[in-house]
Design a protein around this motif. Structure first.
Motif, PDB file in Angstrom:
ATOM      1  N   LYS A 173      14.521  94.044  64.777  1.00 21.55           N
ATOM      2  CA  LYS A 173      14.886  92.785  64.115  1.00 21.55           C
ATOM      3  C   LYS A 173      14.714  91.601  65.063  1.00 21.55           C
ATOM      4  CE  LYS A 173      18.268  94.805  60.910  1.00 21.55           C
ATOM      5  NZ  LYS A 173      19.708  94.915  60.587  1.00 21.55           N
ATOM      6  N   LYS A 224       8.391  85.594  63.933  1.00 23.83           N
ATOM      7  CA  LYS A 224       8.338  84.757  62.727  1.00 23.83           C
ATOM      8  C   LYS A 224       8.514  83.283  63.075  1.00 23.83           C
ATOM      9  CE  LYS A 224      10.270  86.087  58.864  1.00 23.83           C
ATOM     10  NZ  LYS A 224      11.242  86.615  57.891  1.00 23.83           N
ATOM     11  N   ASP A 237      14.419  97.510  51.969  1.00 23.36           N
ATOM     12  CA  ASP A 237      14.993  96.220  51.557  1.00 23.36           C
ATOM     13  C   ASP A 237      14.842  95.179  52.653  1.00 23.36           C
ATOM     14  OD1 ASP A 237      15.727  97.210  49.100  1.00 23.36           O
ATOM     15  OD2 ASP A 237      17.789  97.678  49.694  1.00 23.36           O
ATOM     16  N   GLU A 238      15.019  95.594  53.915  1.00 22.35           N
ATOM     17  CA  GLU A 238      14.875  94.648  55.023  1.00 22.35           C
ATOM     18  C   GLU A 238      13.425  94.208  55.173  1.00 22.35           C
ATOM     19  OE1 GLU A 238      18.442  95.944  58.097  1.00 22.35           O
ATOM     20  OE2 GLU A 238      16.684  97.243  57.909  1.00 22.35           O
ATOM     21  N   HIS A 272      11.275  93.987  52.791  1.00 23.99           N
ATOM     22  CA  HIS A 272      10.957  93.118  51.655  1.00 23.99           C
ATOM     23  C   HIS A 272      11.368  91.667  51.898  1.00 23.99           C
ATOM     24  CE1 HIS A 272      11.029  96.844  48.811  1.00 23.99           C
ATOM     25  NE2 HIS A 272       9.858  96.684  49.388  1.00 23.99           N
ATOM     26  N   THR A 273      12.292  91.428  52.823  1.00 19.94           N
ATOM     27  CA  THR A 273      12.754  90.054  53.089  1.00 19.94           C
ATOM     28  C   THR A 273      11.862  89.308  54.076  1.00 19.94           C
ATOM     29  OG1 THR A 273      14.208  90.711  54.937  1.00 19.94           O
ATOM     30  CG2 THR A 273      15.147  90.794  52.712  1.00 19.94           C
ATOM     31  N   PHE A 274      10.823  89.931  54.606  1.00 21.44           N
ATOM     32  CA  PHE A 274       9.995  89.297  55.629  1.00 21.44           C
ATOM     33  C   PHE A 274       9.291  88.037  55.131  1.00 21.44           C
ATOM     34  CE2 PHE A 274       9.015  93.097  58.663  1.00 21.44           C
ATOM     35  CZ  PHE A 274      10.368  93.251  58.855  1.00 21.44           C
ATOM     36  N   ASP A 275       8.951  88.016  53.842  1.00 22.12           N
ATOM     37  CA  ASP A 275       8.245  86.872  53.260  1.00 22.12           C
ATOM     38  C   ASP A 275       6.902  86.627  53.958  1.00 22.12           C
ATOM     39  OD1 ASP A 275       7.907  84.823  51.418  1.00 22.12           O
ATOM     40  OD2 ASP A 275       8.763  83.323  52.761  1.00 22.12           O
ATOM     41  N   SER A 277       9.137 102.727  49.352  1.00 24.25           N
ATOM     42  CA  SER A 277       8.839 101.487  48.646  1.00 24.25           C
ATOM     43  C   SER A 277       7.483 101.610  47.970  1.00 24.25           C
ATOM     44  CB  SER A 277       8.832 100.300  49.610  1.00 24.25           C
ATOM     45  OG  SER A 277       8.400  99.126  48.960  1.00 24.25           O
TER      46      SER A 277
END
Length: 328
Positions: free
Chosen positions: A105, A112, A129-130, A132-135, A147
């Motif tokens: 992380k 990022k 889920d984590e 998927h939040t990367f955008d 996934s």
């Protein structure tokens, strides 16, 4: 050090025009572009990519996360990713997570902030889920996550493990143990299932023949020493990766057990080190370079907003017989 203003002054154009030439955006007259490029060469000007990224949110840089850089499999994988990325004008930044979600992380947050264009994750300490939040574009390599939205490149782990265990049986092994990888990893689970597909049908099988080696040579050496002392009639070992197989070889040699005469060993991955040890290691070889190259090309397509032919690739493996299974 020359600045973009120095270039604009020497070329006799605006800073905005120099910027358009550098970013290849908007129309610039051919003669004007030549003046700008000549000024850049004369001044030996190097663009400030960090500053450019603030305006266009692109750096032509990707992050590659691996779990353990000391495992020879991952440098071979990283080489393939870097080769393809460099071919298309991208720079690769390597991060080593040590199987730590917290460290992973931290790397991702730092990259990022630098407007990195995407990630290839060969380390999946994070949940789906984590991720998927990367955008931003992400490709998972070697280690799958649950996934149907994240593109993945892996190999036929279960099939390869089944072939390895069948070969040990075909060569006359009468009790085969399995050194398995970390419990939370899907590829380790699949390799264990492949072993069980064959071993569970045999009368000699019991759960005590499966021991954790954590994809680590030292851990595998210790586990094998314990295993062979407790079950001295074991005459075959399928290890979930090559580094564990080499650890098993060290344990056998410590105990004075002859390979392959009294103990046959098969690994998984196909790393170059398997050809250096003696006897040379029989292995289920993954197409390591092809896996890395494919993941890199998929990520480039995603960054450049091109459609992917598929979200999931499972590449063939090859059973390579060498000295650790050849009977005299």
């Amino acid at each position: 050090m020359a600045t973009i203003r120095d270039v604009s002054k020497l070329a006799g154009v605006s800073v905005a025009t120099v910027s358009r030439v550098l970013n290849r955006s908007g129309y610039v007259h051919e003669e004007t572009e030549r003046k700008v490029l000549k000024a850049i060469k004369t001044l030996n000007y190097t663009p400030n990519f960090v500053a450019r990224s603030l305006s266009n949110k692109r750096t032509s840089t990707i992050g590659l996360m691996v779990p353990d850089i000391t495992n020879p499999f991952f440098p071979e994988l990283a080489r393939a990713v870097e080769d393809v990325m460099q071919l298309y004008g991208y720079t690769t930044i390597l991060g080593n997570s040590d199987e730590s979600a917290q460290k992973e992380k931290q790397y991702i947050a730092a990259l990022k902030q630098r407007y990195i264009d995407g990630f290839i994750l060969a380390s999946t300490a994070l949940t789906a889920d984590e991720v998927h939040t990367f955008d931003m574009p992400v490709v998972v390599l070697d280690r799958a996550i649950l996934s149907d939205k994240v593109p993945m490149v892996t190999s036929k782990n279960r099939e390869g493990a089944r072939k390895a265990t069948e070969l040990l049986l075909a060569q006359g092994c009468r009790k085969i143990a399995h050194l398995r990888g970390p419990a939370q990893l899907m590829n380790a689970d699949e390799r264990c299932r492949g072993y069980l597909d064959v071993a569970e049908r045999e009368e000699w099988f019991h759960s005590g023949l499966i021991v954790p080696g954590n994809y680590d040579m030292k851990r595998a050496t210790e586990a094998t020493l314990t295993l062979l002392k407790e079950y001295p009639d074991i005459d075959g070992i399928f290890a979930g990766n090559d580094t564990m197989a080499i650890g098993a070889m060290r344990a056998a040699q410590t105990l004075g057990i002859s390979i392959p005469e009294n103990l046959a060993i098969i690994g998984f991955d196909g790393i170059a080190m398997g050809e250096i040890v003696y006897p040379e290691l029989t292995t289920v070889a993954q197409p390591i370079y092809d896996m890395g190259a494919l993941a890199a090309r998929m990520l480039i397509k995603m960054i450049e907003r091109q459609p992917l032919d598929s979200l999931y690739y499972e590449l063939d493996v090859q059973l390579i017989e060498r000295g650790t299974t050849r009977r005299v």
